[in-house]
Motif scaffolding. Structure first.
Motif, PDB file in Angstrom:
ATOM      1  N   ALA A 193      -5.705  -3.296  -4.221  1.00 15.88           N
ATOM      2  CA  ALA A 193      -6.014  -2.351  -5.294  1.00 15.88           C
ATOM      3  C   ALA A 193      -4.795  -2.069  -6.166  1.00 15.88           C
ATOM      4  CB  ALA A 193      -6.536  -1.054  -4.696  1.00 15.88           C
ATOM      5  N   ALA A 194      -3.605  -2.220  -5.621  1.00 16.45           N
ATOM      6  CA  ALA A 194      -2.369  -1.934  -6.370  1.00 16.45           C
ATOM      7  C   ALA A 194      -2.159  -2.951  -7.482  1.00 16.45           C
ATOM      8  CB  ALA A 194      -1.179  -1.949  -5.418  1.00 16.45           C
ATOM      9  N   ARG A 195      -1.423  -2.537  -8.487  1.00 15.98           N
ATOM     10  CA  ARG A 195      -1.033  -3.457  -9.565  1.00 15.98           C
ATOM     11  C   ARG A 195       0.248  -4.160  -9.117  1.00 15.98           C
ATOM     12  NH1 ARG A 195      -0.754  -0.831 -15.252  1.00 15.98           N
ATOM     13  NH2 ARG A 195      -1.462  -2.869 -15.924  1.00 15.98           N
ATOM     14  N   ILE A 196       0.122  -5.414  -8.776  1.00 15.06           N
ATOM     15  CA  ILE A 196       1.205  -6.168  -8.152  1.00 15.06           C
ATOM     16  C   ILE A 196       1.797  -7.160  -9.142  1.00 15.06           C
ATOM     17  CG2 ILE A 196       1.746  -7.828  -6.320  1.00 15.06           C
ATOM     18  CD1 ILE A 196      -0.502  -6.479  -4.694  1.00 15.06           C
ATOM     19  N   VAL A 197       3.116  -7.284  -9.094  1.00 11.50           N
ATOM     20  CA  VAL A 197       3.841  -8.288  -9.876  1.00 11.50           C
ATOM     21  C   VAL A 197       4.457  -9.289  -8.901  1.00 11.50           C
ATOM     22  CG1 VAL A 197       5.733  -8.724 -11.486  1.00 11.50           C
ATOM     23  CG2 VAL A 197       4.332  -6.657 -11.737  1.00 11.50           C
ATOM     24  N   PRO A 198       3.887 -10.488  -8.770  1.00 12.97           N
ATOM     25  CA  PRO A 198       4.518 -11.508  -7.945  1.00 12.97           C
ATOM     26  C   PRO A 198       5.836 -11.955  -8.572  1.00 12.97           C
ATOM     27  CG  PRO A 198       2.211 -12.036  -8.408  1.00 12.97           C
ATOM     28  CD  PRO A 198       2.614 -10.937  -9.334  1.00 12.97           C
ATOM     29  N   VAL A 199       6.855 -12.091  -7.730  1.00 16.87           N
ATOM     30  CA  VAL A 199       8.181 -12.509  -8.198  1.00 16.87           C
ATOM     31  C   VAL A 199       8.487 -13.869  -7.563  1.00 16.87           C
ATOM     32  CG1 VAL A 199      10.623 -11.941  -8.310  1.00 16.87           C
ATOM     33  CG2 VAL A 199       8.914 -10.103  -8.385  1.00 16.87           C
ATOM     34  N   PHE A 200       8.565 -14.900  -8.384  1.00 15.44           N
ATOM     35  CA  PHE A 200       8.812 -16.253  -7.907  1.00 15.44           C
ATOM     36  C   PHE A 200      10.315 -16.461  -7.757  1.00 15.44           C
ATOM     37  CE2 PHE A 200       4.707 -16.117  -9.765  1.00 15.44           C
ATOM     38  CZ  PHE A 200       3.926 -16.995  -9.032  1.00 15.44           C
ATOM     39  N   VAL A 201      10.761 -16.594  -6.516  1.00 11.92           N
ATOM     40  CA  VAL A 201      12.187 -16.760  -6.236  1.00 11.92           C
ATOM     41  C   VAL A 201      12.548 -18.220  -6.503  1.00 11.92           C
ATOM     42  CG1 VAL A 201      13.982 -16.527  -4.503  1.00 11.92           C
ATOM     43  CG2 VAL A 201      12.085 -14.891  -4.556  1.00 11.92           C
ATOM     44  N   ALA A 202      13.431 -18.431  -7.496  1.00 12.79           N
ATOM     45  CA  ALA A 202      13.584 -19.752  -8.108  1.00 12.79           C
ATOM     46  C   ALA A 202      14.889 -20.456  -7.769  1.00 12.79           C
ATOM     47  CB  ALA A 202      13.453 -19.616  -9.631  1.00 12.79           C
ATOM     48  N   ASP A 203      15.508 -20.124  -6.637  1.00 13.52           N
ATOM     49  CA  ASP A 203      16.767 -20.778  -6.289  1.00 13.52           C
ATOM     50  C   ASP A 203      16.604 -22.288  -6.139  1.00 13.52           C
ATOM     51  OD1 ASP A 203      18.907 -18.421  -4.926  1.00 13.52           O
ATOM     52  OD2 ASP A 203      16.889 -17.929  -5.541  1.00 13.52           O
ATOM     53  N   GLN A 204      15.418 -22.735  -5.726  1.00 11.32           N
ATOM     54  CA  GLN A 204      15.133 -24.173  -5.633  1.00 11.32           C
ATOM     55  C   GLN A 204      14.129 -24.612  -6.689  1.00 11.32           C
ATOM     56  OE1 GLN A 204      15.309 -22.462  -2.308  1.00 11.32           O
ATOM     57  NE2 GLN A 204      17.419 -23.124  -2.614  1.00 11.32           N
ATOM     58  N   GLY A 205      14.016 -23.843  -7.763  1.00  6.17           N
ATOM     59  CA  GLY A 205      13.097 -24.196  -8.835  1.00  6.17           C
ATOM     60  C   GLY A 205      11.850 -23.319  -8.829  1.00  6.17           C
ATOM     61  N   ILE A 206      10.967 -23.580  -9.774  1.00  5.74           N
ATOM     62  CA  ILE A 206       9.735 -22.803  -9.928  1.00  5.74           C
ATOM     63  C   ILE A 206       8.547 -23.709  -9.637  1.00  5.74           C
ATOM     64  CG2 ILE A 206       8.324 -21.416 -11.493  1.00  5.74           C
ATOM     65  CD1 ILE A 206      10.839 -20.939 -13.167  1.00  5.74           C
ATOM     66  N   ASP A 207       7.697 -23.252  -8.758  1.00  3.05           N
ATOM     67  CA  ASP A 207       6.473 -23.981  -8.430  1.00  3.05           C
ATOM     68  C   ASP A 207       5.400 -23.593  -9.452  1.00  3.05           C
ATOM     69  OD1 ASP A 207       4.156 -25.058  -7.396  1.00  3.05           O
ATOM     70  OD2 ASP A 207       4.529 -24.385  -5.333  1.00  3.05           O
ATOM     71  N   LEU A 208       5.297 -24.385 -10.534  1.00  2.00           N
ATOM     72  CA  LEU A 208       4.363 -24.033 -11.598  1.00  2.00           C
ATOM     73  C   LEU A 208       2.911 -24.134 -11.145  1.00  2.00           C
ATOM     74  CD1 LEU A 208       6.130 -25.626 -14.707  1.00  2.00           C
ATOM     75  CD2 LEU A 208       5.950 -23.195 -14.120  1.00  2.00           C
ATOM     76  N   ALA A 209       2.630 -24.964 -10.134  1.00  2.00           N
ATOM     77  CA  ALA A 209       1.272 -25.014  -9.591  1.00  2.00           C
ATOM     78  C   ALA A 209       0.916 -23.681  -8.924  1.00  2.00           C
ATOM     79  CB  ALA A 209       1.136 -26.162  -8.602  1.00  2.00           C
ATOM     80  N   GLU A 219       0.829  -1.210   0.000  1.00  2.00           N
ATOM     81  CA  GLU A 219       0.000   0.000   0.000  1.00  2.00           C
ATOM     82  C   GLU A 219       0.859   1.255   0.000  1.00  2.00           C
ATOM     83  OE1 GLU A 219      -3.573   2.033   2.690  1.00  2.00           O
ATOM     84  OE2 GLU A 219      -2.808   0.022   3.159  1.00  2.00           O
ATOM     85  N   ARG A 220       1.923   1.267   0.796  1.00  2.00           N
ATOM     86  CA  ARG A 220       2.772   2.454   0.896  1.00  2.00           C
ATOM     87  C   ARG A 220       3.585   2.679  -0.373  1.00  2.00           C
ATOM     88  NH1 ARG A 220       4.730   0.686   6.943  1.00  2.00           N
ATOM     89  NH2 ARG A 220       2.817   1.275   8.033  1.00  2.00           N
ATOM     90  N   VAL A 221       4.107   1.613  -0.953  1.00  2.00           N
ATOM     91  CA  VAL A 221       4.876   1.758  -2.195  1.00  2.00           C
ATOM     92  C   VAL A 221       3.960   2.209  -3.334  1.00  2.00           C
ATOM     93  CG1 VAL A 221       6.234   0.525  -3.932  1.00  2.00           C
ATOM     94  CG2 VAL A 221       6.674   0.128  -1.500  1.00  2.00           C
ATOM     95  N   ALA A 222       2.787   1.613  -3.429  1.00  2.41           N
ATOM     96  CA  ALA A 222       1.847   2.015  -4.483  1.00  2.41           C
ATOM     97  C   ALA A 222       1.491   3.487  -4.366  1.00  2.41           C
ATOM     98  CB  ALA A 222       0.593   1.157  -4.409  1.00  2.41           C
ATOM     99  N   ALA A 223       1.388   3.999  -3.138  1.00  3.55           N
ATOM    100  CA  ALA A 223       1.031   5.407  -2.919  1.00  3.55           C
ATOM    101  C   ALA A 223       2.109   6.362  -3.427  1.00  3.55           C
ATOM    102  CB  ALA A 223       0.779   5.658  -1.438  1.00  3.55           C
ATOM    103  N   ALA A 255      -5.654 -11.224 -11.526  1.00  2.73           N
ATOM    104  CA  ALA A 255      -5.416  -9.937 -10.877  1.00  2.73           C
ATOM    105  C   ALA A 255      -4.067  -9.317 -11.192  1.00  2.73           C
ATOM    106  CB  ALA A 255      -5.538 -10.109  -9.359  1.00  2.73           C
ATOM    107  N   PHE A 256      -3.130 -10.111 -11.698  1.00  2.00           N
ATOM    108  CA  PHE A 256      -1.756  -9.639 -11.817  1.00  2.00           C
ATOM    109  C   PHE A 256      -1.400  -9.324 -13.274  1.00  2.00           C
ATOM    110  CE2 PHE A 256      -1.771 -12.739  -8.217  1.00  2.00           C
ATOM    111  CZ  PHE A 256      -1.708 -11.786  -7.204  1.00  2.00           C
ATOM    112  N   PRO A 257      -0.894  -8.122 -13.537  1.00  2.00           N
ATOM    113  CA  PRO A 257      -0.539  -7.760 -14.920  1.00  2.00           C
ATOM    114  C   PRO A 257       0.691  -8.495 -15.434  1.00  2.00           C
ATOM    115  CG  PRO A 257       0.132  -6.022 -13.408  1.00  2.00           C
ATOM    116  CD  PRO A 257      -0.666  -6.995 -12.606  1.00  2.00           C
ATOM    117  N   ALA A 258       1.540  -8.949 -14.508  1.00  2.00           N
ATOM    118  CA  ALA A 258       2.775  -9.639 -14.896  1.00  2.00           C
ATOM    119  C   ALA A 258       3.204 -10.548 -13.760  1.00  2.00           C
ATOM    120  CB  ALA A 258       3.889  -8.633 -15.216  1.00  2.00           C
ATOM    121  N   LEU A 259       3.952 -11.593 -14.114  1.00  2.00           N
ATOM    122  CA  LEU A 259       4.599 -12.465 -13.148  1.00  2.00           C
ATOM    123  C   LEU A 259       6.062 -12.561 -13.542  1.00  2.00           C
ATOM    124  CD1 LEU A 259       1.525 -13.349 -12.959  1.00  2.00           C
ATOM    125  CD2 LEU A 259       2.380 -15.570 -12.213  1.00  2.00           C
TER     126      LEU A 259
END
Length: 239
Positions: free
Chosen positions: A113-129, A78-82, A139-143
């Protein structure tokens, strides 16, 4: 493929923009993989860029927070989006002992309400599920995919290209943008073109030393040319 460049102050932001960056990402590399800048600094950089580069898209991170800190993550979103950024990046750090935490946080982020980009930290792989779960909300414009330990080499050395290709295809099939980052180098350009994410993120590759050193606009221009030209692109001095 667009180029995202991470910067730590207004001077670097303007240099990166003038050198050809498509996205400007605000972070403090000395504070971690997704190290956050102070909110007044974020607001100042946004103000400067809106005045000089009004069409440029800007993202900012909330910092390296664990999944157990969900309430603090939501407060920071919320604070960063503001501060006026276009996107707020939130890291999803693997928690093998509590696998449900990531899905719970994704659901909470999807309700923001913010436009959020989830960042998948992949040091142990990517959880595709988990990727599919995030996409299901719409809800997310980008991943994005990124790495935490920058000392262990490029994302492309640490995650199989087939897995990265599956991530990109899955995200784009749902109409969202797919981004790749994690100690990416100029030498990764050809492989990145093959993977064809919507954008690739860089920091160390465009500095004069390590990722915490000063940004070099000449390296931004060279990388921009290499990403655009593909295999065999000359790395002669940029104009």
């Amino acid at each position: 493929m667009k180029m995202l460049v991470s910067v730590r102050d207004a001077g670097e932001a303007l240099l990166a923009a003038e050198a050809g960056a498509d996205f400007i990402d605000l972070k403090e590399p000395a504070n971690g993989a997704l190290g956050a800048l102070a909110l007044p600094d974020v607001a100042h950089i946004v103000s400067v860029l809106r005045g000089r580069q009004p069409g440029l898209r800007i993202s900012a991170t909330v910092g390296d927070l664990s999944l157990q800190q969900a309430d603090e993550i939501l407060r920071r979103v919320e604070r960063v989006a503001a501060c006026g950024v276009d996107y707020v990046k939130v890291g999803l750090w693997p928690e093998p002992s509590e696998p449900g935490l990531a899905s719970t946080l994704v659901d909470a982020l999807a309700a923001c309400a913010a436009r959020i980009v989830p960042v998948f930290v992949a040091d142990q792989g990517i959880d595709l599920a988990l990727v599919e779960h995030a996409l299901a909300s719409g809800a997310f414009p980008a991943l994005m995919v990124d790495t935490a330990d920058k000392r262990r080499g490029s994302l492309l050395q640490r995650v199989p290209l087939a897995t990265l290709a599956a991530f990109v295809a899955t995200v784009r099939a749902r109409g969202a943008m797919a981004g790749l980052a994690g100690s990416l180098r100029a030498e990764d350009s050809d492989a990145l073109r093959g993977l064809a994410p919507d954008f690739a993120g860089f920091r160390g590759a465009v500095t004069r030393g390590g990722r915490a050193d000063a940004l070099d606009p000449r390296l931004v221009r060279l990388l921009r040319r290499r990403l655009a030209a593909g295999a065999g692109a000359p790395l002669a001095a940029a104009a």
